[in-house]
Design a protein around this motif. Structure first.
Motif, short mmCIF file in Angstrom:
data_model
loop_
_atom_site.label_atom_id
_atom_site.label_comp_id
_atom_site.label_asym_id
_atom_site.label_seq_id
_atom_site.Cartn_x
_atom_site.Cartn_y
_atom_site.Cartn_z
N ILE A 80 8.54 6.17 -1.96
CA ILE A 80 8.36 4.87 -1.28
C ILE A 80 6.98 4.80 -0.64
N GLY A 81 6.48 5.93 -0.14
CA GLY A 81 5.11 5.96 0.38
C GLY A 81 4.09 5.59 -0.67
N GLY A 82 4.28 6.10 -1.88
CA GLY A 82 3.39 5.74 -2.99
C GLY A 82 3.50 4.27 -3.32
N TYR A 83 4.72 3.75 -3.31
CA TYR A 83 4.95 2.34 -3.61
C TYR A 83 4.29 1.46 -2.56
N VAL A 84 4.41 1.84 -1.29
CA VAL A 84 3.77 1.07 -0.21
C VAL A 84 2.25 1.12 -0.35
N CYS A 85 1.70 2.30 -0.68
CA CYS A 85 0.25 2.39 -0.93
C CYS A 85 -0.16 1.43 -2.02
N ALA A 86 0.60 1.44 -3.13
CA ALA A 86 0.26 0.57 -4.25
C ALA A 86 0.35 -0.90 -3.85
N ARG A 125 -7.48 0.46 -12.62
CA ARG A 125 -6.85 -0.78 -13.10
C ARG A 125 -5.40 -0.54 -13.51
N ARG A 126 -5.10 0.63 -14.07
CA ARG A 126 -3.76 0.89 -14.60
C ARG A 126 -2.98 1.97 -13.86
N LEU A 127 -3.66 2.87 -13.13
CA LEU A 127 -2.99 3.97 -12.45
C LEU A 127 -3.49 4.13 -11.01
N MET A 128 -2.58 4.57 -10.16
CA MET A 128 -2.94 4.95 -8.79
C MET A 128 -2.40 6.36 -8.56
N VAL A 129 -3.26 7.26 -8.08
CA VAL A 129 -2.87 8.62 -7.76
C VAL A 129 -2.89 8.74 -6.23
N PHE A 130 -1.84 9.36 -5.68
CA PHE A 130 -1.73 9.47 -4.22
C PHE A 130 -1.16 10.83 -3.83
N GLU A 131 -1.27 11.12 -2.54
CA GLU A 131 -0.59 12.29 -1.98
C GLU A 131 0.12 11.87 -0.71
N ALA A 132 1.16 12.63 -0.38
CA ALA A 132 1.95 12.33 0.81
C ALA A 132 2.27 13.63 1.54
N GLY A 133 1.99 13.67 2.82
CA GLY A 133 2.40 14.77 3.68
C GLY A 133 3.56 14.29 4.53
#
Length: 156
Positions: A80-86, A125-133
Motif C-alpha cells: 500500500i505504501g508503494g501504491y500511495v507513492c505511485a 513512464r511505465r515503472l516506479m521502483v520504491f523502497e519501504a522501511g
C-alpha cells in the motif's frame, strides 16, 4: 536511516500531485477492502516529494499467535505504501499494479501502530521502483524492509 529524506534532493523532479488526504479519499473509492471505515486499518499519513508515510493500525485481525503482527499484514503495508507513492505522484490511476515486491522481516512487530516510510527510487513512464522501511512501537525499530516495482498504466 531517515528513509523519508535520504536520497531526496530539495530540487527533486518528483513532485506530488495529490496530498495524503486526497489519496485516502481516493483509496476509499478504489480500494475499500483495505482503506474503508471511520479509521481505516491502512492509510496515508503524509506525502512529500519522492515519498510518503503510510500507517497500519495493527489490531486483532492482523495478529498471529504471540501477539505478533502477521507477515501478510506487514507485506500489505509495504504494498500500500508503494501504491500511495505511485498515486500521489502520477495521479488517479487506479490500475497501477504491483509487478514485484520483496520483503525482509527483521524483528517482531507487536500489535499497535506500524508506519511505513516509503520513497521512490525511480519513476519512469511505465515503472516506479520504491523502497519501504516499516517501523513499529515506541522505539521506532525497523521490523521489515521492502523493495518493489509498480507498473503504471499508459496515458490515453
Amino acid at each position: 536511516m531517515d528513509m523519508k529524506r535520504e536520497g531526496t534532493r530539495p530540487d527533486s523532479a518528483l513532485q506530488p500531485v495529490m496530498d495524503a488526504e486526497e489519496v485516502n479519499l481516493y483509496l476509499r473509492d478504489v480500494f475499500p477492502q483495505a482503506c474503508s471505515g471511520e479509521t481505516p486499518d491502512y492509510r496515508a499519513l503524509e506525502v512529500w516529494p519522492g515519498g510518503c508515510t503510510v500507517r497500519l493500525e495493527a489490531g486483532f485481525q492482523h495478529l498471529r499467535p504471540g501477539d505478533t503482527v502477521a507477515g501478510p499484514s506487514l507485506f500489505a503495508l509495504a504494498d500500500i505504501g508503494g501504491y500511495v507513492c505511485a498515486l500521489s505522484h502520477i495521479g488517479r490511476k487506479a490500475l497501477a499494479v504491483t509487478t514485484n515486491l520483496n520483503i525482509n522481516f527483521m524483528r517482531k512487530a507487536n500489535a499497535g501502530v506500524v508506519d511505513g516510510h516509503c520513497r521512490i527510487l525511480k519513476l519512469g513512464r511505465r515503472l516506479m521502483v520504491f523502497e519501504a522501511g516499516l517501523v513499529a512501537g515506541d522505539t521506532g525499530e525497523t521490523v521489515a524492509h521492502a523493495t518493489g516495482t509498480y507498473s503504471i498504466p499508459p496515458s490515453k
